[in-house]
Design a protein around this motif. Structure first.
Motif, mmCIF file in Angstrom:
data_model
loop_
_atom_site.group_PDB
_atom_site.id
_atom_site.type_symbol
_atom_site.label_atom_id
_atom_site.label_comp_id
_atom_site.label_asym_id
_atom_site.label_seq_id
_atom_site.Cartn_x
_atom_site.Cartn_y
_atom_site.Cartn_z
ATOM 1 N N MET A 25 -23.080 -5.146 -3.948
ATOM 2 C CA MET A 25 -21.970 -6.159 -3.773
ATOM 3 C C MET A 25 -22.286 -7.427 -4.368
ATOM 4 S SD MET A 25 -21.107 -5.509 0.064
ATOM 5 C CE MET A 25 -22.603 -5.194 0.699
ATOM 6 N N THR A 26 -21.473 -7.606 -5.372
ATOM 7 C CA THR A 26 -21.203 -9.095 -6.146
ATOM 8 C C THR A 26 -21.344 -10.160 -4.969
ATOM 9 O OG1 THR A 26 -20.287 -8.017 -7.977
ATOM 10 C CG2 THR A 26 -19.901 -10.329 -7.682
ATOM 11 N N ALA A 58 -23.279 -5.675 -9.583
ATOM 12 C CA ALA A 58 -22.810 -5.314 -10.808
ATOM 13 C C ALA A 58 -23.687 -6.490 -11.765
ATOM 14 C CB ALA A 58 -21.387 -5.376 -10.887
ATOM 15 N N HIS A 167 -22.608 1.657 -13.883
ATOM 16 C CA HIS A 167 -21.249 1.285 -12.931
ATOM 17 C C HIS A 167 -20.053 1.960 -13.862
ATOM 18 C CE1 HIS A 167 -18.378 -0.514 -10.542
ATOM 19 N NE2 HIS A 167 -18.845 -1.668 -10.379
ATOM 20 N N SER A 258 -17.236 5.890 -5.034
ATOM 21 C CA SER A 258 -16.431 4.512 -4.668
ATOM 22 C C SER A 258 -15.206 4.926 -4.267
ATOM 23 C CB SER A 258 -16.265 3.704 -5.993
ATOM 24 O OG SER A 258 -15.716 2.453 -5.598
ATOM 25 N N VAL A 293 -19.529 6.416 0.643
ATOM 26 C CA VAL A 293 -19.347 5.066 1.071
ATOM 27 C C VAL A 293 -17.854 4.770 1.460
ATOM 28 C CG1 VAL A 293 -18.313 4.182 -1.421
ATOM 29 C CG2 VAL A 293 -19.703 2.613 0.007
ATOM 30 N N GLN A 295 -16.308 2.236 4.969
ATOM 31 C CA GLN A 295 -16.110 2.158 6.259
ATOM 32 C C GLN A 295 -17.201 2.971 7.157
ATOM 33 O OE1 GLN A 295 -11.868 2.315 7.413
ATOM 34 N NE2 GLN A 295 -11.485 1.669 5.226
ATOM 35 N N MET A 315 -23.725 1.468 2.342
ATOM 36 C CA MET A 315 -22.845 0.460 3.247
ATOM 37 C C MET A 315 -22.575 -0.829 2.682
ATOM 38 S SD MET A 315 -25.069 1.266 6.567
ATOM 39 C CE MET A 315 -24.111 1.821 8.126
HETATM 40 C C1 FMN Z 1 -17.769 -8.600 -1.698
HETATM 41 C C2 FMN Z 1 -18.228 -7.287 -2.146
HETATM 42 C C3 FMN Z 1 -18.677 -7.194 -3.531
HETATM 43 C C4 FMN Z 1 -18.475 -5.765 -4.144
HETATM 44 N N1 FMN Z 1 -19.144 -5.735 -5.444
HETATM 45 C C5 FMN Z 1 -19.362 -4.641 -5.845
HETATM 46 C C6 FMN Z 1 -20.186 -4.447 -7.065
HETATM 47 O O1 FMN Z 1 -20.627 -5.404 -7.780
HETATM 48 N N2 FMN Z 1 -20.273 -3.265 -7.657
HETATM 49 C C7 FMN Z 1 -19.856 -2.062 -7.094
HETATM 50 O O2 FMN Z 1 -19.743 -0.956 -7.534
HETATM 51 N N3 FMN Z 1 -19.056 -2.125 -5.759
HETATM 52 C C8 FMN Z 1 -18.647 -3.463 -5.433
HETATM 53 N N4 FMN Z 1 -18.189 -3.410 -4.110
HETATM 54 C C9 FMN Z 1 -17.562 -2.207 -3.481
HETATM 55 C C10 FMN Z 1 -18.773 -1.844 -2.392
HETATM 56 O O3 FMN Z 1 -20.050 -1.418 -3.168
HETATM 57 C C11 FMN Z 1 -18.132 -0.694 -1.505
HETATM 58 O O4 FMN Z 1 -18.030 0.411 -2.302
HETATM 59 C C12 FMN Z 1 -16.825 -1.073 -0.617
HETATM 60 O O5 FMN Z 1 -17.202 -2.287 -0.037
HETATM 61 C C13 FMN Z 1 -16.629 -0.130 0.380
HETATM 62 O O6 FMN Z 1 -17.674 0.132 1.180
HETATM 63 P P1 FMN Z 1 -17.571 -0.805 2.727
HETATM 64 O O7 FMN Z 1 -16.412 -0.052 3.327
HETATM 65 O O8 FMN Z 1 -18.859 -0.123 3.434
HETATM 66 O O9 FMN Z 1 -17.549 -2.144 2.635
HETATM 67 C C14 FMN Z 1 -18.003 -4.995 -3.543
HETATM 68 C C15 FMN Z 1 -17.619 -4.939 -2.203
HETATM 69 C C16 FMN Z 1 -17.418 -6.054 -1.533
HETATM 70 C C17 FMN Z 1 -17.003 -6.339 -0.264
#
Ligand code: FMN
Length: 369
Positions: A25-26, A58, A167, A258, A293, A295, A315
């Motif tokens: 998560m960025t 990333a 990625h 993803s 991944v 939710q 998560m």
């Molecule tokens: C703030 C934020 C930043 C994210 N940055 C990336 C990232 O850098 N690389 C990536 O592959 N996915 C990124 N994602 C996607 C998450 O890895 C994940 O797939 C997505 O949030 C769904 O999972 P969740 O329902 O548990 O949040 C990001 C998601 C969020 C909310």
């Protein structure tokens, strides 16, 4: 004990103390020189205290790869101290540290720095307002970018990471090569699905060769992908099955999907109720681990996701609001779906959350810091 909290061992022997993974998560919070900030170090260190594996966000593999402001980077040796701090912040808590290697291609924000050169497979603009028409890469430049990825992987090894994740998801450069929307090339990197997957596959093969040369069979090389694109033409589930089969034959250490929701079915074909993971299981047949991944934030979704065939679960949002979500779940407590100082997330991402928590609909709330 619940499966989530049992050990997992990768084919190369690398062990995880549990099967829950921090999704990359960025946080838009690097220092201005694109090195890891203290806030980010604290953020990762807290999550590493409970997740079996942490995938750091990333990370730009070259100048030209950078997608947005304040993105952590691994462009050359000068980033080693920053990246070592990141690997240490994760590993010292007993978690396995993976770095996600990123090139944004046509999705990169314009005007990030002087003489920015936004590139992609072909000169086709993405369907997003902020995007510009990219410059199509020459064939030899594609090989140069593969080398940039390999160089970043080598630096990640030196910095102390246990592995890297390529990625290939969320519309970025690797996906742009796989996509019939963004890839209209006529050289060896475009055309049929086999040719469109050449860049990702060539990258994985060369990364594995480099790992062998460096005698680092313990080092993990994973791949993240988005199974479909809504654009027409765009990546279909059939295309993705070809990519998944090739990555599996190549013995990739893991495939990280993803997905918006772990049990989602086709986005393109609403009639088709078969879940994406069922399609993937049919092809992979347990030859490589699949990370799910989307939710996954309580024991019900965890149990259901494992039952559907994922080996590991990552998560996202829930781990942003609750840095100790795994400990809470293990102790039978409800994870915290509220953002506050206790979330231990960097200021910039907190500010973005304040403007509208992306997971609002899922019951996340936020207080002014
Ligand atoms: C703030 C934020 C930043 C994210 N940055 C990336 C990232 O850098 N690389 C990536 O592959 N996915 C990124 N994602 C996607 C998450 O890895 C994940 O797939 C997505 O949030 C769904 O999972 P969740 O329902 O548990 O949040 C990001 C998601 C969020 C909310």
């Amino acid at each position: 004990m619940n499966k989530a909290f049992t050990e997992y061992t990768f084919a190369n022997g690398k062990k995880l103390r549990n099967r829950l993974v921090l999704a990359p998560m960025t946080t838009y919070s690097s220092n201005n020189d694109l090195t890891l900030s203290k806030e980010e170090e604290i953020h990762y260190n807290a999550r590493a205290k409970n997740f079996g594996m942490v995938i750091a966000a990333a990370t730009a593999i070259s100048r030209n790869a950078q997608g947005f402001q304040n993105q952590i980077s691994i462009m050359d040796e000068s980033y080693l101290p920053s990246m070592s701090r990141l690997a240490t912040a994760i590993k010292k808590e007993g978690s396995v540290a993976i770095l996600q290697l990123y090139h944004g291609g046509r999705m990169n924000m314009p005007n990030l720095y002087e003489n920015q050169d936004i590139v992609s497979a072909s000169a086709v603009k993405a369907n997003r307002d902020y995007c510009v028409i990219p410059r199509a890469l020459e064939t030899k430049e594609v090989y140069e970018i593969i080398n940039d990825f390999l160089n970043a992987m080598k630096l990640a090894m030196i910095a102390g990471f246990d592995g890297v994740e390529m990625h290939g998801a969320n519309t970025y450069l690797l996906q742009q090569f796989f996509s019939p929307h963004s890839n209209q090339r006529e050289d060896e990197f475009g055309g049929t699905v086999k040719k469109r997957l050449r860049f990702p596959l060539e990258l994985v093969k060369r990364a594995q060769k480099l790992r062998e040369e460096l005698k680092r069979s313990d080092f993990i090389i994973g791949y993240r992908l988005s199974p479909e694109e809504l654009e027409e033409p765009g990546i279909s589930l059939d295309d993705t099955m070809v990519l998944v089969e090739e990555l599996t034959k190549q013995k990739i250490d893991y495939i990280h999907l993803s997905l918006g929701r772990y049990n989602q079915s086709s986005l393109k074909d609403a009639e088709n109720k078969k879940t994406v993971i069922s399609y993937i299981n049919d092809v992979v047949q347990n030859r490589v681990p699949i990370i799910g991944v989307g939710q996954i934030e309580d024991m019900d979704s965890i149990n259901d996701a494992f039952e559907s065939g994922f080996s590991l679960l990552s998560m996202g949002m829930i781990a942003l609001s609750d840095p100790f979500v795994v400990i809470h779940l293990k102790d039978g407590l409800k994870p915290i779906k509220h953002f506050s100082e206790k979330s231990l997330i960097p200021t910039n991402i907190y500010q973005r959350m304040l403007k509208g928590v992306p997971g609002n609909k899922r019951g996340f709330t936020i207080s002014e810091k």
